[in-house]
Enzyme design. Structure first.
Site, PDB file in Angstrom:
ATOM      1  N   ARG A   8       0.792  -1.215   0.000  1.00 42.45           N
ATOM      2  CA  ARG A   8       0.000   0.000   0.000  1.00 42.45           C
ATOM      3  C   ARG A   8       0.833   1.277   0.000  1.00 42.45           C
ATOM      4  NH1 ARG A   8      -2.571  -4.219   2.076  1.00 42.45           N
ATOM      5  NH2 ARG A   8      -0.471  -4.580   2.817  1.00 42.45           N
ATOM      6  N   THR A   9       1.785   1.364   0.924  1.00 44.33           N
ATOM      7  CA  THR A   9       2.500   2.632   1.103  1.00 44.33           C
ATOM      8  C   THR A   9       3.335   2.954  -0.133  1.00 44.33           C
ATOM      9  OG1 THR A   9       2.613   2.031   3.434  1.00 44.33           O
ATOM     10  CG2 THR A   9       3.965   3.880   2.720  1.00 44.33           C
TER      11      THR A   9
ATOM     12  N   LYS B 240      25.278  -5.342  -1.860  1.00 42.16           N
ATOM     13  CA  LYS B 240      26.717  -5.633  -2.030  1.00 42.16           C
ATOM     14  C   LYS B 240      27.536  -4.981  -0.922  1.00 42.16           C
ATOM     15  CE  LYS B 240      26.231  -5.324  -7.045  1.00 42.16           C
ATOM     16  NZ  LYS B 240      26.575  -4.385  -8.133  1.00 42.16           N
TER      17      LYS B 240
ATOM     18  N   ARG C 236      11.287   3.826   3.726  1.00 41.40           N
ATOM     19  CA  ARG C 236      10.809   2.794   4.666  1.00 41.40           C
ATOM     20  C   ARG C 236      12.023   1.966   5.062  1.00 41.40           C
ATOM     21  NH1 ARG C 236       5.717  -1.169   4.662  1.00 41.40           N
ATOM     22  NH2 ARG C 236       4.819   0.837   5.185  1.00 41.40           N
TER      23      ARG C 236
ATOM     24  N   HIS D   5       4.846   5.699  11.739  1.00 38.59           N
ATOM     25  CA  HIS D   5       4.331   5.568  10.370  1.00 38.59           C
ATOM     26  C   HIS D   5       3.382   6.762  10.182  1.00 38.59           C
ATOM     27  CE1 HIS D   5       3.273   4.000   6.597  1.00 38.59           C
ATOM     28  NE2 HIS D   5       2.923   2.761   6.905  1.00 38.59           N
TER      29      HIS D   5
HETATM   30  N1   CP Z   1      -0.142  -0.011   5.966  1.00 32.39           N
HETATM   31  C1   CP Z   1       1.035  -0.314   5.389  1.00 32.39           C
HETATM   32  O1   CP Z   1       2.063   0.296   5.723  1.00 32.39           O
HETATM   33  O2   CP Z   1       0.988  -1.276   4.423  1.00 32.39           O
HETATM   34  P1   CP Z   1       2.229  -1.730   3.536  1.00 32.39           P
HETATM   35  O3   CP Z   1       3.216  -2.403   4.446  1.00 32.39           O
HETATM   36  O4   CP Z   1       1.671  -2.637   2.471  1.00 32.39           O
HETATM   37  O5   CP Z   1       2.831  -0.483   2.930  1.00 32.39           O
END
Ligand code: CP
Length: 320
Positions: free
Chosen positions: A66-67, A94, A116, A146
């Site tokens: 999603r993100t 590497k 992320r 988040h």
């Molecule tokens: N909610 C969320 O962060 O989903 P993903 O890990 O798929 O990005």
């Protein structure tokens, strides 16, 4: 973790790393700007040229559906050039250090990193070390934060419930390992809800969780009374270093959201989940796909919210 780094000297957004330290007005500004982008995200209006000529790199060191996708779509709807790096096939594998990866991407005239990472503080570290013109957006760091997920959750809650002040919100499940829970608790308290209630077994709650501005219940049936919004969380087994639960079956029996349990909350309560959902572990399919679920609406809203945050951070970056 200091949040001052997020704002330029005029108090405008430069990086978006955590909800902590951001005031209510700024959160409302993000929600309002996202509202103006909804027609673009659902294709009723063409894309906007706000970030034309800007280059955004998605740096995802952890898996995401999603993100990552909604950040990419959001950047494209803002007319930015966007590059999604697959870390598994990059030179990080590497032995290249995080900082060297950043330096090399900076040399390609990048304007923004969306990061992320499995380590708490990674996005903050990049923001501290990146070139001054670069904005950094945290797309989830370890167990820490988040913040864009929290903002899309706030957007979805406001869409349905209109006001925050009278709401009682329950966050159910693995609070201990959840960056979503931490960011949502901060956002809900900043926006002034009546109550944030966490519902979980003792083993899945951080020590002194009450200091985060929540009430606590260890019983789902009791905890759901008078609740307007239910945020379900997945068991984050990848972050559990020891067995904290007897079994998934046992967990579902005690803390799984079923149709019968949902009836304990207010009749117009909404059910949320950041995804990915584990059906039959924390939530029954009939609830996840039922009329009170707004889980897929959350995903759609992720595009508008991420457009708003990227546009605000990019427009203010020159003054820092
Ligand atoms: N909610 C969320 O962060 O989903 P993903 O890990 O798929 O990005």
């Amino acid at each position: 973790m200091s949040s001052n780094l997020q704002l330029n000297p005029e108090g405008k957004l430069k990086h978006f790393l955590t909800i902590e330290g951001l005031d209510k007005n700024l959160l409302i500004e993000i929600l309002d700007l996202a509202e103006s982008f909804v027609g673009i995200t659902d294709h009723r209006i063409n894309k906007v040229p706000l970030l034309r000529g800007k280059s955004i790199v998605n740096l995802f060191f952890e898996n995401s559906t999603r993100t990552r996708s909604t950040f990419e779509l959001a950047a494209k709807r803002l007319s930015a050039d966007v590059l999604s790096m697959s870390i598994a096939t990059s030179s990080t594998s590497k032995g290249e250090s995080l900082l060297d990866t950043i330096r090399n991407l900076e040399a390609m005239y990048v304007d923004m990193f969306v990061v992320r990472h499995g380590i708490s503080g990674a996005a903050h570290f990049i923001a501290q070390h990146a070139a001054p013109h670069i904005s950094v957006i945290n797309a989830g760091d370890g167990q820490h934060a988040h913040p864009t997920q929290a903002m899309l959750d706030m957007f979805t809650i406001r869409q349905v419930k209109k006001e925050f002040s009278n709401l009682r919100v329950a966050i159910v499940g693995d609070i201990l390992h959840s960056r979503v829970a931490r960011s949502n608790i901060q956002a809900l308290n900043t926006l002034g809800v009546a109550e944030v209630r966490v519902i979980a077994p003792k083993t899945l709650l951080p020590a002194q969780v009450e200091t985060m501005g929540v009430t606590v219940s260890h019983n789902l049936a009791e905890g759901l009374k008078d609740i307007d919004v239910i945020i379900m969380l997945r068991l984050q087994k990848e972050r559990m270093s020891s067995a904290l639960l007897p079994s998934e079956n046992e967990y579902f029996k005690c803390f799984g959201l079923t149709e019968d349990r949902l009836k304990i909350a207010k009749p117009d309560a909404i059910v949320m989940h950041p995804g990915p959902i584990n059906r039959g572990v924390e939530i029954d399919s009939k609830v996840a796909d039922g009329p009170q679920s707004v889980i897929l609406r959350q995903v759609s809203n992720g595009i508008a919210i991420r457009m708003a945050i990227m546009a605000m951070a990019m427009q203010k970056q020159g003054a820092a």
